[in-house]
Design a protein around this motif. Structure first.
Motif, PDB file in Angstrom:
ATOM      1  N   ILE A   1      22.623 -19.430  17.012  1.00 57.47           N
ATOM      2  CA  ILE A   1      22.370 -20.568  16.112  1.00 57.47           C
ATOM      3  C   ILE A   1      22.905 -21.855  16.718  1.00 57.47           C
ATOM      4  O   ILE A   1      22.336 -22.939  16.542  1.00 57.47           O
ATOM      5  N   SER A   2      24.001 -21.778  17.456  1.00 58.58           N
ATOM      6  CA  SER A   2      24.552 -22.963  18.124  1.00 58.58           C
ATOM      7  C   SER A   2      23.594 -23.469  19.190  1.00 58.58           C
ATOM      8  O   SER A   2      23.353 -24.683  19.317  1.00 58.58           O
TER       9      SER A   2
ATOM     10  N   ASP B   1      25.220 -13.927  16.968  1.00 59.40           N
ATOM     11  CA  ASP B   1      24.478 -14.760  16.017  1.00 59.40           C
ATOM     12  C   ASP B   1      24.967 -16.207  16.060  1.00 59.40           C
ATOM     13  O   ASP B   1      24.172 -17.160  16.037  1.00 59.40           O
ATOM     14  N   ILE B   2      26.297 -16.372  16.100  1.00 60.67           N
ATOM     15  CA  ILE B   2      26.862 -17.725  16.156  1.00 60.67           C
ATOM     16  C   ILE B   2      26.417 -18.436  17.426  1.00 60.67           C
ATOM     17  O   ILE B   2      26.050 -19.626  17.422  1.00 60.67           O
TER      18      ILE B   2
ATOM     19  N   GLU C   1      20.511 -25.110  17.402  1.00 62.12           N
ATOM     20  CA  GLU C   1      20.824 -26.417  16.827  1.00 62.12           C
ATOM     21  C   GLU C   1      21.086 -27.453  17.905  1.00 62.12           C
ATOM     22  O   GLU C   1      20.811 -28.647  17.704  1.00 62.12           O
TER      23      GLU C   1
ATOM     24  N   VAL D   1      21.353 -21.587   6.912  1.00 64.48           N
ATOM     25  CA  VAL D   1      22.527 -21.184   7.687  1.00 64.48           C
ATOM     26  C   VAL D   1      23.656 -20.817   6.742  1.00 64.48           C
ATOM     27  O   VAL D   1      23.971 -21.571   5.807  1.00 64.48           O
ATOM     28  N   PHE D   2      24.237 -19.649   6.966  1.00 64.84           N
ATOM     29  CA  PHE D   2      25.316 -19.100   6.133  1.00 64.84           C
ATOM     30  C   PHE D   2      24.869 -18.906   4.685  1.00 64.84           C
ATOM     31  O   PHE D   2      25.685 -18.857   3.775  1.00 64.84           O
TER      32      PHE D   2
ATOM     33  N   LEU E   1      23.605 -15.438   8.865  1.00 65.44           N
ATOM     34  CA  LEU E   1      22.952 -16.157   9.968  1.00 65.44           C
ATOM     35  C   LEU E   1      21.664 -15.479  10.428  1.00 65.44           C
ATOM     36  O   LEU E   1      20.829 -16.117  11.062  1.00 65.44           O
TER      37      LEU E   1
ATOM     38  N   ALA F   1      18.422 -17.042   9.076  1.00 62.92           N
ATOM     39  CA  ALA F   1      18.325 -18.423   9.559  1.00 62.92           C
ATOM     40  C   ALA F   1      17.865 -18.430  11.008  1.00 62.92           C
ATOM     41  O   ALA F   1      17.022 -19.250  11.411  1.00 62.92           O
ATOM     42  N   ILE F   2      18.387 -17.486  11.801  1.00 64.42           N
ATOM     43  CA  ILE F   2      17.970 -17.380  13.206  1.00 64.42           C
ATOM     44  C   ILE F   2      16.507 -16.948  13.284  1.00 64.42           C
ATOM     45  O   ILE F   2      15.718 -17.473  14.085  1.00 64.42           O
TER      46      ILE F   2
END
Length: 592
Positions: free
Chosen positions: A429-430, A425-426, A433, A540-541, A557, A560-561
């Motif tokens: 999202i990275s 997930d991190i 963005e 996000v978060f 996340l 948000a994703i």
């Protein structure tokens, strides 16, 4: 008739008045000048025929020229009154009925004078008086004679009232100009009184001489003080309570007028009126010379240091025109914009600082994304090994474990898988963005995607005894989308619905066609979401406020994703929920 030497001054007076008339005609477009010209014509008419009258010897000749001079005499008071009213800026006081009343007296007077042989309304009788230096026409006044002279005195009084009223509301310098007009207006009144009371020497009427002198005095105002040039126009344009400073110059760059703001801010004083622009106080004498072409409007902004302080000024140069389009001067409007400029400079500094901070933040965000991406890759490699070897131990492919050991290894495997999901997930999202997430344009089969997602979620549902229901009413079998990412969207939403649904509940997936979109609805029978918490869902978060309850694992996340992936597919996602009644997550994607 004969040549009377005493008629020479009258002919000279007539000649002087004609010269004044010529020059005043140049100003006929300015207020009051037209009636001043009519006044001069009347005076010239009066003087000329009076000169011929005193050169006569017969009663008939006397009477003939006397009648002609009354054409001028009778309308002089009216024209003088109209001149004073217009010049003092009171044109709105004139109405057609009032003008008709004032005009009727001169008309009646002329008719009575020309028919004086048949009545005694104006003259009871008339004769030649031989007692003076030369024979003069004499008469005994009738009733209308006194009516007319009362009317004449009334017109002059009205004129003086308007002029005195104008005198009260004018700057000290301009009072000189109005005083000149008042003095010129008073002379005929004095001579009229002298004539009425029979105090004139040798029976000579002094009115033509006094009227000529009056015209000369007013003409001095024309040439010396520009009575009909800029003053009435400028005073009509300026207001003493105007915050901007205003200064008016004539074509010779002499100060003609100013307002109180110019007096306060530019140090203009009464003594400066009539002086050249170069004689104004520093630095204004140089600043106001910057207008190269006075026939065109121009605007400049300047920065000037005055008395140790820095000021910004916006200066507008406005040409002033007469009715023929000729330039008769210019008006300068000075606006102090120091506060605005200082605010602009502060704002510019703030914008530059904000841009700098934004660039720093962007760099930090890029660095963060790069760090998270690198760290995610670095963490996934050992995690895959841990999960892989743990699964092999559980399946007894390597070594034999007892029941307790198998439980421990199973916990290690589950924790590793959970941590791998978090890292994925991190990483996602990275990428999103950082703008590095790419979608593949596939023809995705809806049935296949849904089957795979529901199959993946079945173990979760079985553990909680949750019923999974599918209602596929979609006419379209395929959709242009990234298969992997669309599967990720559906899995996140369905697994979330299972996670937040009570044991023994149900989760329904509805698929339908809406216009040219495909709508996916994921309906659960959980506890629902409050209106306040719905705003946090797709951030996000962003997690719901569950206090210390860690029943529902996650770092906030997933949704948000989902939102970002749906938007990358040019779709929309939203939630409809009510506490105690479950939730419905909906997203729509375009078919093409």
């Amino acid at each position: 008739m004969y040549f009377n030497i005493y008629s020479i001054p009258l002919f000279i007076s007539c000649f002087i008045v004609c010269i004044l008339l010529y020059y005043i005609e140049k100003y006929k477009a300015t207020p009051g000048a037209k009636y001043c010209a009519f006044l001069l014509v009347s005076i010239a008419f009066y003087s000329f025929f009076y000169a011929l009258e005193i050169s006569s010897t017969e009663i008939d000749t006397f009477l003939f020229f006397y009648k002609l001079e009354y054409i001028g005499i009778s309308i002089i008071p009216l024209f003088f009154m109209l001149f004073a009213i217009i010049y003092s800026g009171n044109k709105d006081r004139l109405s057609k009925p009032l003008l008709a009343v004032f005009l009727s007296i001169p008309v009646i007077t002329i008719l009575l004078v020309f028919t004086s042989e048949y009545h005694s309304l104006f003259h009871k009788n008339y004769y030649i008086n031989y007692d003076g230096l030369f024979p003069v026409f004499a008469y005994e006044p009738g009733m209308w004679y006194w009516v007319y002279f009362s009317y004449a005195i009334l017109c002059i009084i009205i004129s003086l009232v308007f002029l005195f009223g104008m005198l009260q509301g004018t700057l000290p310098f301009f009072r000189k100009q109005i005083i000149i007009v008042i003095v010129g207006s008073s002379l005929p009144v004095l001579t009229l009184l002298i004539h009425l009371f029979g105090l004139a020497p040798w029976g000579i009427d002094p009115a033509p001489f006094s009227l000529t002198l009056s015209a000369i005095i007013i003409y001095i105002g024309f040439t010396r003080y520009k009575l009909f040039n800029l003053v009435p126009l400028a005073r009509g344009l300026l207001f003493d309570n105007l915050l901007d400073s205003v200064i008016v110059f004539d074509n010779e760059q002499r100060v003609v007028d100013y307002n109180s703001s110019a007096m306060k801010n530019q140090y203009i004083k009464t003594k400066d009126v009539g002086t050249h622009i170069s004689q104004l106080p520093e630095p204004w004498c140089n600043i106001l010379k910057r207008d190269d072409d006075s026939s065109k409007r121009s605007v400049i902004e300047i920065k000037e240091k005055i008395a140790g302080s820095t000021f910004w000024f916006n200066i507008t140069f406005l040409p002033l025109y007469d009715h023929y389009g000729g330039t008769i001067g210019k008006m300068v409007v000075i606006n102090n914009i120091t506060e605005r400029k200082n605010a602009e400079e502060e704002l510019l500094k703030a914008i530059n600082k904000a841009n700098y901070m934004a660039s720093k933040a962007e760099m930090a965000n890029v660095a963060k994304s790069a760090f998270l991406a690198n760290m995610s890759h670095e963490l996934r490699t050992p995690l895959n090994s841990i999960i892989g070897f743990s699964d092999m131990l559980i399946e007894k492919k390597v070594g034999n474990l007892n029941k307790k050991q198998t439980k421990y290894v199973s916990n290690v495997s589950n924790s590793g898988k959970h941590l791998l999901n978090v890292i994925n997930d991190i990483l996602d999202i990275s990428k999103i963005e950082a703008g590095k997430m790419e979608l593949f344009d596939d023809n995705a089969s809806i049935d296949e995607l849904v089957d795979e997602v529901l199959m993946s979620c079945s173990p979760l549902a079985l553990n909680k005894k949750i019923e999974l229901i599918l209602n596929n009413d979609c006419d379209t079998k395929t959709i242009k989308a990234d298969k992997v990412r669309l599967k990720q969207i559906l899995y996140n939403l369905v697994s979330n619905a299972i996670k937040f649904t009570y044991d023994g509940g149900k989760v329904t997936l509805n698929i339908k066609s809406i216009n040219e979109n495909i709508r996916f609805e994921i309906i659960d029978t959980g506890k629902g979401i409050s209106k306040e918490d719905q705003d946090k869902l797709f951030t996000v978060f962003g997690q719901l406020d569950t206090a210390n309850d860690r029943t529902y694992e996650g770092i906030g996340l997933g949704l948000a994703i989902v939102k970002k992936l749906v938007e990358m597919h040019k779709g929309t996602v939203w939630v409809e929920s009510e506490l105690g009644k479950g939730s419905t997550f909906i997203f729509e994607l375009p078919i093409e």
